[in-house]
Scaffold this motif. Structure first.
Motif, PDB file in Angstrom:
ATOM      1  N   HIS A 190     -12.640  37.039  39.374  1.00  0.00           N
ATOM      2  CA  HIS A 190     -14.033  37.443  39.183  1.00  0.00           C
ATOM      3  C   HIS A 190     -14.302  38.856  39.695  1.00  0.00           C
ATOM      4  O   HIS A 190     -15.212  39.521  39.197  1.00  0.00           O
ATOM      5  CB  HIS A 190     -14.950  36.406  39.819  1.00  0.00           C
ATOM      6  CG  HIS A 190     -14.893  35.096  39.093  1.00  0.00           C
ATOM      7  ND1 HIS A 190     -15.574  34.882  37.918  1.00  0.00           N
ATOM      8  CD2 HIS A 190     -14.202  33.955  39.339  1.00  0.00           C
ATOM      9  CE1 HIS A 190     -15.315  33.656  37.481  1.00  0.00           C
ATOM     10  NE2 HIS A 190     -14.483  33.071  38.318  1.00  0.00           N
ATOM     11  N   ARG A 191     -13.510  39.315  40.635  1.00  0.00           N
ATOM     12  CA  ARG A 191     -13.655  40.699  41.094  1.00  0.00           C
ATOM     13  C   ARG A 191     -13.173  41.674  40.018  1.00  0.00           C
ATOM     14  O   ARG A 191     -13.797  42.703  39.765  1.00  0.00           O
ATOM     15  CB  ARG A 191     -12.887  40.903  42.395  1.00  0.00           C
ATOM     16  CG  ARG A 191     -13.184  42.226  43.085  1.00  0.00           C
ATOM     17  CD  ARG A 191     -12.844  42.184  44.555  1.00  0.00           C
ATOM     18  NE  ARG A 191     -11.473  41.737  44.790  1.00  0.00           N
ATOM     19  CZ  ARG A 191     -11.143  40.645  45.461  1.00  0.00           C
ATOM     20  NH1 ARG A 191     -12.088  39.853  45.958  1.00  0.00           N
ATOM     21  NH2 ARG A 191      -9.880  40.320  45.649  1.00  0.00           N
ATOM     22  N   SER A 192     -12.059  41.339  39.370  1.00  0.00           N
ATOM     23  CA  SER A 192     -11.528  42.210  38.312  1.00  0.00           C
ATOM     24  C   SER A 192     -12.146  41.912  36.949  1.00  0.00           C
ATOM     25  O   SER A 192     -11.921  42.647  35.985  1.00  0.00           O
ATOM     26  CB  SER A 192     -10.010  42.056  38.220  1.00  0.00           C
ATOM     27  OG  SER A 192      -9.655  40.723  37.850  1.00  0.00           O
ATOM     28  N   ARG A 193     -12.902  40.815  36.870  1.00  0.00           N
ATOM     29  CA  ARG A 193     -13.550  40.363  35.640  1.00  0.00           C
ATOM     30  C   ARG A 193     -12.553  40.192  34.499  1.00  0.00           C
ATOM     31  O   ARG A 193     -12.775  40.624  33.359  1.00  0.00           O
ATOM     32  CB  ARG A 193     -14.687  41.304  35.224  1.00  0.00           C
ATOM     33  CG  ARG A 193     -15.792  41.434  36.253  1.00  0.00           C
ATOM     34  CD  ARG A 193     -17.112  41.808  35.629  1.00  0.00           C
ATOM     35  NE  ARG A 193     -17.541  40.810  34.645  1.00  0.00           N
ATOM     36  CZ  ARG A 193     -18.082  39.616  34.952  1.00  0.00           C
ATOM     37  NH1 ARG A 193     -18.278  39.283  36.223  1.00  0.00           N
ATOM     38  NH2 ARG A 193     -18.448  38.787  34.001  1.00  0.00           N
ATOM     39  N   GLU A 194     -11.446  39.487  34.808  1.00  0.00           N
ATOM     40  CA  GLU A 194     -10.467  39.177  33.777  1.00  0.00           C
ATOM     41  C   GLU A 194      -9.694  37.929  34.160  1.00  0.00           C
ATOM     42  O   GLU A 194      -9.620  37.559  35.340  1.00  0.00           O
ATOM     43  CB  GLU A 194      -9.519  40.360  33.540  1.00  0.00           C
ATOM     44  CG  GLU A 194      -8.705  40.769  34.735  1.00  0.00           C
ATOM     45  CD  GLU A 194      -7.901  42.048  34.502  1.00  0.00           C
ATOM     46  OE1 GLU A 194      -8.229  42.802  33.558  1.00  0.00           O
ATOM     47  OE2 GLU A 194      -6.948  42.293  35.268  1.00  0.00           O
ATOM     48  N   PHE A 195      -9.135  37.264  33.160  1.00  0.00           N
ATOM     49  CA  PHE A 195      -8.351  36.053  33.385  1.00  0.00           C
ATOM     50  C   PHE A 195      -7.236  35.989  32.358  1.00  0.00           C
ATOM     51  O   PHE A 195      -7.253  36.702  31.349  1.00  0.00           O
ATOM     52  CB  PHE A 195      -9.240  34.804  33.335  1.00  0.00           C
ATOM     53  CG  PHE A 195      -9.872  34.512  31.987  1.00  0.00           C
ATOM     54  CD1 PHE A 195      -9.468  33.429  31.234  1.00  0.00           C
ATOM     55  CD2 PHE A 195     -10.896  35.308  31.494  1.00  0.00           C
ATOM     56  CE1 PHE A 195     -10.048  33.136  30.005  1.00  0.00           C
ATOM     57  CE2 PHE A 195     -11.497  35.036  30.261  1.00  0.00           C
ATOM     58  CZ  PHE A 195     -11.072  33.950  29.528  1.00  0.00           C
ATOM     59  N   LEU A 196      -6.249  35.115  32.642  1.00  0.00           N
ATOM     60  CA  LEU A 196      -5.105  34.984  31.747  1.00  0.00           C
ATOM     61  C   LEU A 196      -5.324  33.836  30.768  1.00  0.00           C
ATOM     62  O   LEU A 196      -5.821  32.769  31.134  1.00  0.00           O
ATOM     63  CB  LEU A 196      -3.824  34.725  32.543  1.00  0.00           C
ATOM     64  CG  LEU A 196      -3.343  35.835  33.477  1.00  0.00           C
ATOM     65  CD1 LEU A 196      -1.976  35.466  34.054  1.00  0.00           C
ATOM     66  CD2 LEU A 196      -3.274  37.179  32.775  1.00  0.00           C
ATOM     67  N   GLN A 211       1.903  41.888  39.953  1.00  0.00           N
ATOM     68  CA  GLN A 211       1.316  41.109  41.036  1.00  0.00           C
ATOM     69  C   GLN A 211      -0.178  40.878  40.798  1.00  0.00           C
ATOM     70  O   GLN A 211      -0.707  39.803  41.114  1.00  0.00           O
ATOM     71  CB  GLN A 211       1.557  41.802  42.370  1.00  0.00           C
ATOM     72  CG  GLN A 211       3.028  41.806  42.787  1.00  0.00           C
ATOM     73  CD  GLN A 211       3.289  42.673  43.999  1.00  0.00           C
ATOM     74  OE1 GLN A 211       2.372  43.230  44.592  1.00  0.00           O
ATOM     75  NE2 GLN A 211       4.560  42.808  44.368  1.00  0.00           N
ATOM     76  N   GLN A 212      -0.842  41.867  40.245  1.00  0.00           N
ATOM     77  CA  GLN A 212      -2.259  41.716  39.917  1.00  0.00           C
ATOM     78  C   GLN A 212      -2.462  40.620  38.883  1.00  0.00           C
ATOM     79  O   GLN A 212      -3.345  39.768  39.027  1.00  0.00           O
ATOM     80  CB  GLN A 212      -2.805  43.039  39.397  1.00  0.00           C
ATOM     81  CG  GLN A 212      -4.256  42.991  38.932  1.00  0.00           C
ATOM     82  CD  GLN A 212      -4.702  44.298  38.312  1.00  0.00           C
ATOM     83  OE1 GLN A 212      -4.072  45.340  38.523  1.00  0.00           O
ATOM     84  NE2 GLN A 212      -5.765  44.252  37.541  1.00  0.00           N
ATOM     85  N   TRP A 213      -1.632  40.625  37.837  1.00  0.00           N
ATOM     86  CA  TRP A 213      -1.758  39.598  36.802  1.00  0.00           C
ATOM     87  C   TRP A 213      -1.368  38.227  37.341  1.00  0.00           C
ATOM     88  O   TRP A 213      -2.021  37.230  37.025  1.00  0.00           O
ATOM     89  CB  TRP A 213      -0.894  39.964  35.599  1.00  0.00           C
ATOM     90  CG  TRP A 213      -1.388  41.149  34.846  1.00  0.00           C
ATOM     91  CD1 TRP A 213      -2.692  41.472  34.578  1.00  0.00           C
ATOM     92  CD2 TRP A 213      -0.602  42.185  34.259  1.00  0.00           C
ATOM     93  NE1 TRP A 213      -2.764  42.643  33.864  1.00  0.00           N
ATOM     94  CE2 TRP A 213      -1.500  43.108  33.646  1.00  0.00           C
ATOM     95  CE3 TRP A 213       0.769  42.426  34.171  1.00  0.00           C
ATOM     96  CZ2 TRP A 213      -1.069  44.233  32.978  1.00  0.00           C
ATOM     97  CZ3 TRP A 213       1.211  43.554  33.500  1.00  0.00           C
ATOM     98  CH2 TRP A 213       0.301  44.446  32.905  1.00  0.00           C
ATOM     99  N   GLU A 214      -0.330  38.158  38.145  1.00  0.00           N
ATOM    100  CA  GLU A 214       0.089  36.871  38.678  1.00  0.00           C
ATOM    101  C   GLU A 214      -0.995  36.274  39.563  1.00  0.00           C
ATOM    102  O   GLU A 214      -1.202  35.045  39.575  1.00  0.00           O
ATOM    103  CB  GLU A 214       1.401  37.015  39.451  1.00  0.00           C
ATOM    104  CG  GLU A 214       2.011  35.667  39.844  1.00  0.00           C
ATOM    105  CD  GLU A 214       3.394  35.807  40.443  1.00  0.00           C
ATOM    106  OE1 GLU A 214       4.270  34.984  40.104  1.00  0.00           O
ATOM    107  OE2 GLU A 214       3.603  36.717  41.260  1.00  0.00           O
ATOM    108  N   ALA A 215      -1.714  37.103  40.301  1.00  0.00           N
ATOM    109  CA  ALA A 215      -2.793  36.611  41.158  1.00  0.00           C
ATOM    110  C   ALA A 215      -3.899  35.951  40.347  1.00  0.00           C
ATOM    111  O   ALA A 215      -4.599  35.053  40.848  1.00  0.00           O
ATOM    112  CB  ALA A 215      -3.356  37.756  41.992  1.00  0.00           C
TER     113      ALA A 215
END
Length: 261
Positions: free
Chosen positions: A24-30, A11-15
């Motif tokens: 930007h809060r987790s500082r990562e993107f797919l 769910q975290q990755w899908e978001a």
């Protein structure tokens, strides 16, 4: 690690696909697709995780799986397909770390004397990706997105760049101030684009230059217009009222390359 159901990690990755704030809060993107993932790795971006559809195999995927740093996650194919952006799925999706936005990073570019491209308040992620692709092709050093704008790390932007996003120093800044200060401190001229400007071929685009491309609908903001050393216009014929912002920026960048060459 193996993911076979919609757990919290999935769910975290899908978001990350749709939620800019969470990116930007987790500082990562797919990153999806063979070329974008390959370019991200080759350009040294930090890969936090590789997500692989269980049961898939290819020389490309096997090589990245065995040589790339980061967590390795095997996923049920139907879950992986939801992250890959392809109905038929894909072999790999990369979770990549967002870099910092400090303007000081402009001094660290691998192309220190290339143009800096500013996209002012773009509303379309696809246009950001398209302009990134042209910026890479024509030797730019950086892409700076300013103001209230679409996200350069949106999956649409990343896909549209076909991997070129990773060849550039990418920044997001709230307004002209930090970029203008950097330009003045390092001898850059600032050239905007607008239909009321001077003919493109007559504008000096040699040397160090910041090329500012305005919003798709409203053009340059007042803040950018007031700091431009010159404004360039592109000659048109026919019935079109204007050019797509990314197309206009691409034409100006080609002219900078022509003059520099």
């Amino acid at each position: 690690m193996r993911v076979t159901r919609e757990n919290a990690r999935f769910q975290q990755w899908e978001a990350l696909l749709t939620n800019r704030s969470k990116r930007h809060r987790s500082r990562e993107f797919l990153v999806q697709g063979v070329r974008p993932i390959t370019r991200a790795v080759e350009e040294g971006w930090t890969v936090r995780a590789l997500l692989r559809a269980d049961g898939t195999s290819s020389a490309w995927a096997d090589d990245l799986w065995s040589t790339t740093d980061g967590e390795r996650v095997l996923m049920a194919p139907e879950l992986h397909a939801r992250l890959s952006g392809r109905e038929e799925g894909g072999e790999l999706v990369a979770v990549v770390e967002l870099p910092e936005d400090g303007v000081s990073r402009l001094e660290e570019s691998a192309r220190p004397h290339g143009p800096i491209v500013v996209f002012d308040r773009p509303t379309s992620p696809g246009n950001i990706g398209t302009l990134a692709r042209s910026a890479d092709a024509f030797g730019a050093s950086a892409l700076v997105v300013t103001g209230h704008a679409a996200d350069p790390y949106d999956p649409q932007a990343v896909r549209a760049s076909t991997g070129s996003l990773f060849a550039l120093t990418v920044l997001r800044v709230p307004g002209p101030g930090p970029v203008v200060e950097h330009a003045h401190a390092h001898g850059y001229r600032i050239v905007g684009t607008d239909e009321e400007g001077s003919a493109l071929a007559e504008v000096d685009l040699g040397g160090r230059v910041v090329v500012v491309v305005g919003n798709e609908t409203h053009g340059l903001s007042t803040g950018w217009r007031t700091v431009c050393d010159d404004v360039a216009s592109i000659a048109m014929v026919g019935t079109a009222s204007s050019l797509n912002a990314a197309v206009a920026g691409s034409i100006v960048l080609h002219e900078t390359l022509r003059q520099r060459s």
